[in-house]
Design an enzyme around this catalytic site. Structure first.
Site, PDB file in Angstrom:
ATOM      1  N   GLU A  24      17.299 -15.244   8.403  1.00 18.25           N
ATOM      2  CA  GLU A  24      18.429 -15.823   7.706  1.00 18.25           C
ATOM      3  C   GLU A  24      17.623 -16.066   6.251  1.00 18.25           C
ATOM      4  OE1 GLU A  24      21.543 -15.561   7.850  1.00 18.25           O
ATOM      5  OE2 GLU A  24      21.690 -15.036   9.691  1.00 18.25           O
ATOM      6  N   CYS A  53      20.838 -22.427   0.906  1.00 17.03           N
ATOM      7  CA  CYS A  53      20.863 -20.873   0.452  1.00 17.03           C
ATOM      8  C   CYS A  53      22.069 -20.637   0.032  1.00 17.03           C
ATOM      9  CB  CYS A  53      20.537 -20.370   2.001  1.00 17.03           C
ATOM     10  SG  CYS A  53      21.324 -20.920   3.233  1.00 17.03           S
TER      11      CYS A  53
HETATM   12  P1  NAD Z   1       9.744 -20.739   3.341  1.00 22.03           P
HETATM   13  O1  NAD Z   1      10.142 -19.357   3.265  1.00 22.03           O
HETATM   14  O2  NAD Z   1       8.800 -21.091   2.149  1.00 22.03           O
HETATM   15  O3  NAD Z   1       9.140 -21.520   4.513  1.00 22.03           O
HETATM   16  C1  NAD Z   1      10.238 -21.251   5.650  1.00 22.03           C
HETATM   17  C2  NAD Z   1       9.140 -21.535   6.993  1.00 22.03           C
HETATM   18  O4  NAD Z   1       8.276 -20.351   7.234  1.00 22.03           O
HETATM   19  C3  NAD Z   1       8.469 -22.645   6.988  1.00 22.03           C
HETATM   20  O5  NAD Z   1       8.450 -23.308   8.180  1.00 22.03           O
HETATM   21  C4  NAD Z   1       7.035 -22.319   6.472  1.00 22.03           C
HETATM   22  O6  NAD Z   1       5.779 -22.934   6.991  1.00 22.03           O
HETATM   23  C5  NAD Z   1       7.067 -20.726   7.299  1.00 22.03           C
HETATM   24  N1  NAD Z   1       6.161 -19.756   6.698  1.00 22.03           N
HETATM   25  C6  NAD Z   1       5.804 -19.428   5.457  1.00 22.03           C
HETATM   26  N2  NAD Z   1       5.005 -18.518   5.390  1.00 22.03           N
HETATM   27  C7  NAD Z   1       4.747 -17.892   6.501  1.00 22.03           C
HETATM   28  C8  NAD Z   1       4.189 -16.952   7.091  1.00 22.03           C
HETATM   29  N3  NAD Z   1       3.757 -15.903   6.314  1.00 22.03           N
HETATM   30  N4  NAD Z   1       4.487 -16.555   8.532  1.00 22.03           N
HETATM   31  C9  NAD Z   1       5.241 -17.232   9.264  1.00 22.03           C
HETATM   32  N5  NAD Z   1       5.708 -18.257   8.853  1.00 22.03           N
HETATM   33  C10 NAD Z   1       5.778 -18.808   7.496  1.00 22.03           C
HETATM   34  O7  NAD Z   1      11.046 -21.171   2.863  1.00 22.03           O
HETATM   35  P2  NAD Z   1      11.491 -22.888   2.536  1.00 22.03           P
HETATM   36  O8  NAD Z   1      11.135 -23.243   1.343  1.00 22.03           O
HETATM   37  O9  NAD Z   1      11.014 -23.762   3.625  1.00 22.03           O
HETATM   38  O10 NAD Z   1      13.162 -22.685   2.421  1.00 22.03           O
HETATM   39  C11 NAD Z   1      13.796 -22.601   1.018  1.00 22.03           C
HETATM   40  C12 NAD Z   1      14.374 -20.957   1.249  1.00 22.03           C
HETATM   41  O11 NAD Z   1      14.968 -20.815   2.699  1.00 22.03           O
HETATM   42  C13 NAD Z   1      15.531 -20.725   0.307  1.00 22.03           C
HETATM   43  O12 NAD Z   1      15.085 -19.188  -0.171  1.00 22.03           O
HETATM   44  C14 NAD Z   1      16.785 -20.733   0.953  1.00 22.03           C
HETATM   45  O13 NAD Z   1      17.554 -19.887   0.370  1.00 22.03           O
HETATM   46  C15 NAD Z   1      16.122 -20.095   2.451  1.00 22.03           C
HETATM   47  N6  NAD Z   1      17.327 -20.591   3.303  1.00 22.03           N
HETATM   48  C16 NAD Z   1      18.117 -19.606   3.893  1.00 22.03           C
HETATM   49  C17 NAD Z   1      19.058 -20.172   4.714  1.00 22.03           C
HETATM   50  C18 NAD Z   1      19.885 -18.984   5.329  1.00 22.03           C
HETATM   51  O14 NAD Z   1      20.670 -19.403   6.446  1.00 22.03           O
HETATM   52  N7  NAD Z   1      20.199 -17.824   4.983  1.00 22.03           N
HETATM   53  C19 NAD Z   1      19.340 -21.260   5.119  1.00 22.03           C
HETATM   54  C20 NAD Z   1      18.315 -22.441   4.402  1.00 22.03           C
HETATM   55  C21 NAD Z   1      17.325 -21.902   3.558  1.00 22.03           C
END
Ligand code: NAD
Length: 489
Positions: free
Chosen positions: A256, A290
């Site tokens: 997501e 998001c």
């Molecule tokens: P992010 O992608 O930076 O991090 C999300 C998670 O992934 C964190 O726990 C992070 O530590 C982990 N992570 C980072 N790099 C990784 C890797 N290489 N391998 C595995 N895990 C890794 O996102 P964020 O800044 O925490 O959240 C914001 C983003 O999330 C925005 O783009 C937003 O649109 C999206 N989002 C989407 C939804 C949805 O339901 N579609 C909901 C909420 C947020």
């Protein structure tokens, strides 16, 4: 903070949760309150070795958990819902102080988590399978649901409780073990508190674990060969990396991802409602959602009025301490996010956009911003901002508006405001978006309705209601012959 969480706080400062709290000398990470900049706690981080141990624990625990009766699984999830309800204020308080959530947003999220847990508690008792006829006499064909095994959940910081629980609860209901990797910016709210919740729910030890850490810890979880599925919510960039790793291992993943959601305001829209909805969709949680309304497309005949009213409303919003009931806009999560929002707004103004209001901030706060005189390709309109910014584009022809909406790489949520609901229902079929809301705003979540995005907003499936069964289990065909048969070879 109540006494019970004070006791737990002492634990998470020195232990990690591997089904039980395990004392460790591992590195710690400070927890910073984005409103004040103060260090308010610390959390122990998991090492890569801990990830491997957790997977082994999860595998063993899952063998027993998948054999428990449906009543036993339902009871654990109901107990989790009740425990959440009894301690709701603790979850709300941490969401405010660690993540900058306003009281309104934190309260909404907490109640949504309770609903999500109750919904998942009904899953174990649902019929799971069908009987099919067979071309071979005396043979019965059945398909049944079996768990996936170990599910890795990786979650973001913006709705750290809900976006973790919406994966954890159905995954447990379907008989899987879960290992959660929370965001580094919500280690307590989206990590330690969930360890506490599931420990108190009576879930057998090892079926739920938390591994806090940076991206390497997430990568170790994704790359572990005995983790059978990754349920990830976060940015599209990280989602692509995870999809690549999972594809190499032929591992199931559900992603997501990001969004840049459009609200189309037609010439016959109710302007008061449209503006009210746009304020919620754009500014709730400082725009860090998001599904945030990041693209406003307004018909030329009503554009001046819409801009004027949206600007008035944006200027009237209370920015400040998110723990106060009157506050509507709290801080952004961290300096990097604040810097990104400032830069995008400044660049837009530099390129000739008109700043109607806002456009600046103090510390981690950023004032609700309305921007006009932009083109569809300007980054302020075309990219996900994740901040309290409303970029407005004027259109003359609905076909042109739909083309602009569909030109985004994202496809999460779209809202359409018009009196012609039947027409809008038909129009929805032309729009590339996983969720379309007619006469509403883009930030919508109902736990029993399939949720998810198209394009670069999602991959692998949907959350919610009937979709959860296929998301967190797999189908297995079993055929039964009363007696073995002879084949002609
Ligand atoms: P992010 O992608 O930076 O991090 C999300 C998670 O992934 C964190 O726990 C992070 O530590 C982990 N992570 C980072 N790099 C990784 C890797 N290489 N391998 C595995 N895990 C890794 O996102 P964020 O800044 O925490 O959240 C914001 C983003 O999330 C925005 O783009 C937003 O649109 C999206 N989002 C989407 C939804 C949805 O339901 N579609 C909901 C909420 C947020």
């Amino acid at each position: 903070m109540n006494t019970q969480t004070n006791i737990i706080e002492q634990i998470w400062k020195e232990h990690i949760f591997q089904g039980n709290w395990v004392k460790t000398n591992n590195l710690s990470r400070d927890i910073i309150n984005p409103t004040t900049g103060e260090v308010i706690s610390s959390v122990k981080l998991a090492s890569i070795e801990n990830v491997n141990t957790s997977v082994n624990i999860a595998i063993e625990a899952q063998k027993q958990w998948s054999k428990t009766t449906f009543e036993a699984r339902a009871k654990v999830l109901r107990k989790a819902a009740q425990f959440f309800e009894e301690n709701i204020q603790t979850f709300i308080d941490w969401n405010i102080q660690e993540c900058g959530s306003t009281l309104l947003k934190a309260g909404w999220e907490a109640n949504a988590c309770i609903e999500q847990l109750y919904m998942a508690s009904s899953m174990p008792m649902a019929a799971s399978g069908e009987i099919f006829p067979s071309s071979i006499p005396t043979r019965t064909n059945v398909w049944q649901r079996v768990p996936l095994g170990v599910v890795g959940v990786i979650s973001p910081w913006n709705f750290p409780l809900l976006l973790s629980i919406r994966s954890i609860a159905p995954a447990l209901a379907m008989g899987n073990s879960v290992i959660l990797k929370p965001s580094e910016f919500s280690n307590i709210t989206g990590g330690a508190l969930l360890a506490w919740l599931f420990q108190m729910s009576g879930l057998p030890e090892g079926n739920f674990q938390v591994i806090s850490g940076e991206s390497e810890v997430g990568e170790a979880l994704v790359n572990h060969p005995q983790v059978n599925m990754i349920s990830f919510t976060g940015s599209t960039g990280v989602g692509k990396k995870i999809a690549e790793s999972c594809a190499k291992q032929l591992k199931k993943c559900a992603l997501e991802l990001g969004g840049n959601n459009a609200m189309i305001i037609c010439e016959d829209a109710d302007i008061e409602i449209a503006v009210n909805n746009a304020v919620w969709g754009t500014f709730l949680h400082q725009g860090q959602i998001c599904m945030q309304t990041g693209r406003h497309l307004v018909h030329r005949s009503i554009a001046d009025l819409y801009i004027q009213k949206l600007k008035e409303k944006a200027l009237s919003l209370n920015v400040g301490d998110p723990s106060l009931p009157a506050t509507q806009i709290g801080p952004l999560i961290n300096g990097a996010q604040h810097h990104k929002v400032c830069n995008m707004v400044e660049a837009a103004i530099h390129q000739g956009a008109t700043l109607e209001c806002g456009g600046k901030g103090e510390n981690l706060f950023f004032y609700p911003t309305v921007i006009t005189n932009i083109s569809k390709d300007d980054p302020i309109f075309a990219e996900e901002i994740f901040g309290p910014v409303a970029p407005i584009l004027i259109f003359d022809d609905i076909n042109e508006a739909v083309k602009i909406v569909n030109s985004s790489k994202y496809g999460l949520a779209v809202a359409i405001h018009t009196e012609r609901t039947a027409w809008a229902y038909e129009l929805a079929k032309q729009i590339k978006s996983g969720m379309i809301h007619i006469n509403d705003q883009t930030v919508n979540n109902e736990y029993h309705v399939p949720f998810g995005g198209m394009g670069e907003s999602g991959y692998g499936g949907r959350f919610g209601g009937p979709a959860n069964f296929d998301e967190f289990s797999q189908r297995q065909w079993v055929s039964i012959l009363d007696k073995g048969i002879q084949y002609p070879l």
